[in-house]
Motif scaffolding. Structure first.
Motif, short mmCIF file in Angstrom:
data_model
loop_
_atom_site.label_atom_id
_atom_site.label_comp_id
_atom_site.label_asym_id
_atom_site.label_seq_id
_atom_site.Cartn_x
_atom_site.Cartn_y
_atom_site.Cartn_z
N ARG A 71 0.84 -1.19 0.00
CA ARG A 71 0.00 0.00 0.00
C ARG A 71 0.88 1.24 0.00
O ARG A 71 1.80 1.36 -0.78
N SER A 72 0.58 2.20 0.89
CA SER A 72 1.34 3.45 0.85
C SER A 72 2.72 3.30 1.47
O SER A 72 3.50 4.23 1.47
N GLY A 132 -1.47 10.61 -2.61
CA GLY A 132 -0.08 10.85 -3.00
C GLY A 132 0.58 9.62 -3.57
O GLY A 132 1.33 9.69 -4.56
N GLU A 133 0.31 8.45 -2.97
CA GLU A 133 0.91 7.20 -3.43
C GLU A 133 0.36 6.81 -4.80
O GLU A 133 1.10 6.33 -5.67
N PHE A 134 -0.93 7.02 -4.98
CA PHE A 134 -1.57 6.70 -6.26
C PHE A 134 -1.01 7.57 -7.38
O PHE A 134 -0.64 7.08 -8.45
N ARG A 184 5.00 18.34 -6.72
CA ARG A 184 4.34 19.45 -7.41
C ARG A 184 2.82 19.27 -7.38
O ARG A 184 2.07 20.23 -7.19
N TRP A 185 2.37 18.04 -7.60
CA TRP A 185 0.93 17.78 -7.55
C TRP A 185 0.36 18.15 -6.19
O TRP A 185 -0.67 18.83 -6.09
N LEU A 186 1.00 17.70 -5.13
CA LEU A 186 0.50 17.97 -3.79
C LEU A 186 0.48 19.46 -3.49
O LEU A 186 -0.45 19.97 -2.87
N ASP A 187 1.51 20.16 -3.94
CA ASP A 187 1.60 21.60 -3.67
C ASP A 187 0.53 22.38 -4.43
O ASP A 187 0.00 23.37 -3.93
N GLU A 188 0.22 21.94 -5.65
CA GLU A 188 -0.65 22.73 -6.52
C GLU A 188 -2.10 22.24 -6.56
O GLU A 188 -3.01 23.03 -6.80
N ALA A 197 -4.35 15.49 2.51
CA ALA A 197 -3.58 14.57 1.67
C ALA A 197 -2.09 14.86 1.77
O ALA A 197 -1.26 13.94 1.78
N ARG A 198 -1.73 16.14 1.84
CA ARG A 198 -0.31 16.50 1.97
C ARG A 198 0.25 16.01 3.30
O ARG A 198 1.37 15.49 3.36
N ALA A 199 -0.52 16.17 4.36
CA ALA A 199 -0.06 15.72 5.68
C ALA A 199 0.12 14.21 5.70
O ALA A 199 1.10 13.69 6.25
#
Length: 371
Positions: free
Chosen positions: A2-3, A181-183, A219-223, A229-231
């Motif tokens: 998983r993650s 994030g993992e996906f 970049r995805w997480l930031d934008e 999800a970021r945490a």
């Protein structure tokens, strides 16, 4: 896992198509047949994402994730200059825990992966099977020759774009429910394999794709992502960084033992004892990390995947992990050298992929040494 998939996410490259069968000049017909049959079955199970989203039989959770996948797929093209093609616009429900199972092997005193040679891809350090029993049988055959072996489930693999005429590599149920994030990072990793590929150089190919996933997901997480999800991703990334540091130091210790020229290491007994000590220390240090993670509230289910990897760790699993890790700093430095410009970065990687391996390795070593 998983993650919590350690520092690598195996991405088997199976050119399981009629063209691969026609080009094959090595290996057994049975192996190519199971590859072709397994891949075609996977493609036949895939349906366009919009059909899944529109279907009343699709659960709300799956519908939301497929909508996220469509957004991430578009982001991969617009923000990361990854291929805009047929791949990952369809989804397949497989009904099993892995897409394929990989077999890797290494000698009892070596971190060099045993290789198999295939058409187009060249010689690679793993062999993938759509049936776990077939993978276990190959592992047993290799173990009988004295090699250390590892078998692990692979959530996704890339056909390097060779399946795009058949509809492209699909999204799969084996990773669709991973945390955001993992996906997303797995999607970016697999698409990177369609950009640049050096036949016969697993370490180059996987480290490049890993660099793309790490840079791209940030970049995805930031934008595009949420604070939650970021945490969640950052907590997992901290654990991964700690585990990578542990496994990297263990690999270096094992490499020193295996390459030692000291008289003590010229007998079999001495290196065997030193190897045992290194592995015992690795597991003891992991246990300390594990205790800290659980005390900090990490769910036991996340740690369970790590526990299994550590329990089964051997030269083969350490060597496979290195392929996804060792050149990542070099590719990160190349990204910075190219001004963090994605098209320029990919173009520079393509140049390296076409170079002779000695020249390619020298360039990567120089990049890794950059301050």
């Amino acid at each position: 896992m998983r993650s919590f998939h350690v520092s690598f996410r195996p991405a088997a490259v199976l050119l399981a198509s009629a063209s691969a069968l026609l080009l094959s000049g090595c290996g057994t017909l049975g192996y190519y047949w199971q590859s072709a049959r397994g891949h075609l079955a996977l493609l036949q199970a895939a349906r366009p994402v919009p059909e899944w989203i529109a279907s009343p039989d699709t659960s709300s959770a799956l519908r939301a994730r497929l909508q996220l996948a469509a957004q991430a797929r578009a982001f991969a093209v617009s923000a990361l200059a990854l291929p805009d093609n047929a791949s990952y616009h369809r989804y397949a429900q497989l009904g099993r825990r892995a897409a394929v199972w990989n077999v890797v092997a290494a000698g009892p005193y070596s971190l060099q992966l045993h290789t198999w040679c295939f058409p187009v891809t060249g010689c690679i350090g793993y062999r993938g099977y759509f049936d776990e029993a077939d993978a276990r049988a190959e592992a047993a055959r290799l173990a009988a020759t004295g090699l250390e072996v590892s078998v692990y489930g692979v959530p996704a693999y890339s056909t390097l774009g060779y399946s795009n005429w058949l509809g492209g590599d699909p999204l799969l149920s084996t990773f669709i429910a991973w945390p955001e994030g993992e996906f997303v990072r797995l999607l970016f990793h697999e698409l990177a394999h369609q950009v640049a590929y050096a036949p016969g150089d697993t370490q180059f190919n996987e480290s490049y794709a890993t660099a793309v996933e790490r840079l791209g997901v940030r970049r995805w997480l930031d934008e595009r992502s949420t604070p939650e999800a970021r945490a969640q991703f950052d907590a997992g990334e901290e654990r991964r960084a700690q585990f990578r540091a542990l496994t990297r130091s263990t690999r270096e210790r094992l490499r020193e033992i295996y390459e030692s020229k000291q008289p003590l290491a010229l007998t079999q007994q001495a290196p065997a004892a030193m190897k045992t000590e290194a592995m015992q220390e690795f597991r003891a240090r992991y246990e300390a990390l594990r205790t800290r993670w659980l005390a900090a509230g990490t769910p036991a289910a996340l740690v369970a995947g790590m526990d299994l990897w550590v329990h089964e760790a051997n030269n083969a699993s350490f060597a496979a992990q290195a392929a996804y890790d060792d050149w990542v700093p070099a590719f990160t430095a190349l990204f910075e050298r190219e001004g963090r410009d994605w098209p320029r970065f990919h173009a520079a990687v393509k140049v390296l992929a076409r170079a002779p391996q000695a020249e390619r390795d020298a360039a990567l070593m120089a990049l890794a040494a950059r301050p």
